[in-house]
Structure formats: structure tokens, C-alpha cells
Motif scaffolding. Structure first.
Motif, mmCIF file in Angstrom:
data_model
loop_
_atom_site.group_PDB
_atom_site.id
_atom_site.type_symbol
_atom_site.label_atom_id
_atom_site.label_comp_id
_atom_site.label_asym_id
_atom_site.label_seq_id
_atom_site.Cartn_x
_atom_site.Cartn_y
_atom_site.Cartn_z
ATOM 1 N N GLY A 1 0.815 -1.208 0.000
ATOM 2 C CA GLY A 1 0.000 0.000 0.000
ATOM 3 C C GLY A 1 0.850 1.260 0.000
ATOM 4 N N ALA A 2 0.174 2.361 -0.236
ATOM 5 C CA ALA A 2 0.860 3.638 -0.388
ATOM 6 C C ALA A 2 1.523 4.107 0.906
ATOM 7 N N ILE A 3 0.876 3.880 2.036
ATOM 8 C CA ILE A 3 1.442 4.351 3.309
ATOM 9 C C ILE A 3 2.725 3.600 3.630
ATOM 10 N N SER A 4 2.718 2.295 3.428
ATOM 11 C CA SER A 4 3.924 1.499 3.657
ATOM 12 C C SER A 4 5.031 1.898 2.693
ATOM 13 N N PHE A 5 4.651 2.136 1.437
ATOM 14 C CA PHE A 5 5.621 2.524 0.413
ATOM 15 C C PHE A 5 6.269 3.864 0.765
ATOM 16 N N LEU A 6 5.461 4.866 1.093
ATOM 17 C CA LEU A 6 6.007 6.173 1.451
ATOM 18 C C LEU A 6 6.744 6.113 2.787
ATOM 19 N N GLY A 7 6.211 5.333 3.718
ATOM 20 C CA GLY A 7 6.854 5.199 5.030
ATOM 21 C C GLY A 7 8.269 4.661 4.939
ATOM 22 N N ARG A 8 8.504 3.794 3.968
ATOM 23 C CA ARG A 8 9.861 3.258 3.771
ATOM 24 C C ARG A 8 10.852 4.382 3.478
ATOM 25 N N TYR A 9 10.450 5.326 2.668
ATOM 26 C CA TYR A 9 11.344 6.431 2.302
ATOM 27 C C TYR A 9 11.455 7.462 3.420
ATOM 28 N N VAL A 10 10.395 7.650 4.167
ATOM 29 C CA VAL A 10 10.448 8.567 5.310
ATOM 30 C C VAL A 10 11.380 7.988 6.375
ATOM 31 N N ARG A 11 11.307 6.673 6.599
ATOM 32 C CA ARG A 11 12.176 6.048 7.607
ATOM 33 C C ARG A 11 13.648 6.133 7.231
ATOM 34 N N ARG A 12 13.948 6.200 5.945
ATOM 35 C CA ARG A 12 15.347 6.352 5.526
ATOM 36 C C ARG A 12 15.924 7.671 6.021
ATOM 37 N N ARG A 13 15.091 8.648 6.163
ATOM 38 C CA ARG A 13 15.525 9.980 6.616
ATOM 39 C C ARG A 13 14.729 10.352 7.868
ATOM 40 N N LEU A 14 14.705 9.422 8.795
ATOM 41 C CA LEU A 14 13.887 9.567 10.000
ATOM 42 C C LEU A 14 14.310 10.759 10.849
ATOM 43 N N PHE A 15 15.609 10.994 10.984
ATOM 44 C CA PHE A 15 16.061 12.099 11.829
ATOM 45 C C PHE A 15 15.569 13.439 11.294
ATOM 46 N N SER A 16 15.745 13.680 10.004
ATOM 47 C CA SER A 16 15.324 14.976 9.459
ATOM 48 C C SER A 16 13.805 15.124 9.492
ATOM 49 N N HIS A 17 13.078 14.039 9.248
ATOM 50 C CA HIS A 17 11.623 14.116 9.350
ATOM 51 C C HIS A 17 11.182 14.343 10.793
ATOM 52 N N SER A 18 11.891 13.752 11.736
ATOM 53 C CA SER A 18 11.577 13.977 13.153
ATOM 54 C C SER A 18 11.841 15.429 13.544
#
Length: 190
Positions: free
Chosen positions: A10-27
Motif C-alpha cells: 500500500g501507499a502508506i507502507s511505500f512512502l513510510g519506507r522512504y520517510v524512515r530512511r531519513r527519520l532524523f530529518s523528518h523527526s
């Protein structure tokens, strides 16, 4: 390759994978936005506090300047935190799109020639760009137009709850009823 596995969830899992790659900056972006909204709501209460202090007869100088300092600090924090969130998000959100493009192109390069005979290369490139742009749009929308007003409403209700809990309960019921009505109208296509 892991891309089909993530995309099939699904889209949330797909996008979440890329957000987790840059978790610090997103946090950092999320915390800065939440703190900026908190400073904004608190600065409104600080204005009330300053007016209350000015309304007293001959307020002590340290209380007066404390109220002014509190208001100035909250306004400065609000502006600084929005700028921090904007600066970090420009790098993080663009990087998510770049990572997504690289993975999608890598996935396509692993396909056989028969795959490309049945599809136009320009159309595939357009879909990759559209996917990366959609991710950027989702992140921007959440960061700048969805999360801040929602958090501001919640914080305002909490602040109001410290002043008059009866009024807070009534406003909370009204907000809940309006939210349910909007959700019902949205689900019925109006």
C-alpha cells in the motif's frame, strides 16, 4: 529487490519506507512544527497575561518585564521553529523524492527488454516523476496545512480547559459534531 514487496503493501507502507530512511530529518521537521504551533498558541495566552499585568495598578517591574520577555520569547521561538522546519524539510522532502526515483529506475532497469516493448519509456518516466511528486505533495500538505491547524485546535482547547472547563467541554462537543458532519459529507461526496 525489496521494492515490489513494499509497493504491494500500500501507499502508506511505500512512502513510510522512504520517510524512515531519513527519520532524523523528518523527526526534526515534525518536532519543530509541533513546537512552533505550541509557541503560537502560548503567545496568545502570553498576550492575555501581559494585558492582565498592565491592568494592575503599578505592577512590579520584574513581573512586567517578565511578561514582555515571555511574549517576545514565544514569538521569536515561533518564527525560529517555522524557519527551522522549512529549512530541514527542503532537504528531507526532496531527498525522499530522489530516493524514490532512484529505486523506481533501478527496479525498471532490472526488467527484460520485452517489458519495454509493451510500454512507452516516456510514460514510465512520467509515472516515476508523478510518484515522487505525489510523495512531496503529501509531505508538504501534512507538514504545512494539515498538522498545524489540528494541533492548534487541540492545544487551544487544552489552554481553554485551564481557564474554564465548562466552556471547554461545550466547545469540544461542538468541534466533535462539526468534525463528524464534515466526515459524513466527505464520505458522501459532497
Amino acid at each position: 529487490m525489496a521494492l515490489p514487496r513494499y509497493a504491494s503493501k500500500g501507499a502508506i507502507s511505500f512512502l513510510g519506507r522512504y520517510v524512515r530512511r531519513r527519520l532524523f530529518s523528518h523527526s526534526v521537521v515534525l518536532v519543530a512544527v509541533l513546537a512552533a504551533v505550541g509557541c503560537n498558541v502560548a503567545s496568545q495566552y502570553a498576550v492575555k497575561h501581559l494585558v492582565d499585568v498592565l491592568g494592575t495598578h503599578s505592577p512590579p517591574i520584574h513581573i512586567l518585564w517578565g511578561a514582555v520577555g515571555l511574549l517576545l520569547g514565544l514569538v521569536a521561538g515561533d518564527n525560529l521553529l517555522w524557519r527551522l522546519a522549512g529549512w530541514v524539510s527542503t532537504h528531507a522532502f526532496v531527498a525522499v523524492g530522489g530516493d524514490m526515483r532512484l529505486d523506481l529506475f533501478d527496479h525498471l532497469s532490472g526488467q527484460g527488454t520485452r517489458y519495454f516493448v509493451e510500454r512507452f519509456p516516456g510514460a514510465l518516466a512520467g509515472r516515476i516523476t508523478a510518484a515522487a511528486n505525489a510523495a512531496w505533495t503529501i509531505e508538504n500538505s501534512l507538514t504545512w496545512t494539515t498538522i498545524p491547524p489540528g494541533i492548534a485546535v487541540i492545544l487551544s482547547i487544552l489552554v481553554l480547559g485551564t481557564i474554564n472547563w465548562h466552556l471547554t467541554v461545550v466547545l469540544l462537543l461542538i468541534v466533535t459534531a462539526l468534525g463528524a458532519t464534515i466526515a459524513w459529507l466527505a464520505s458522501h461526496g459532497r
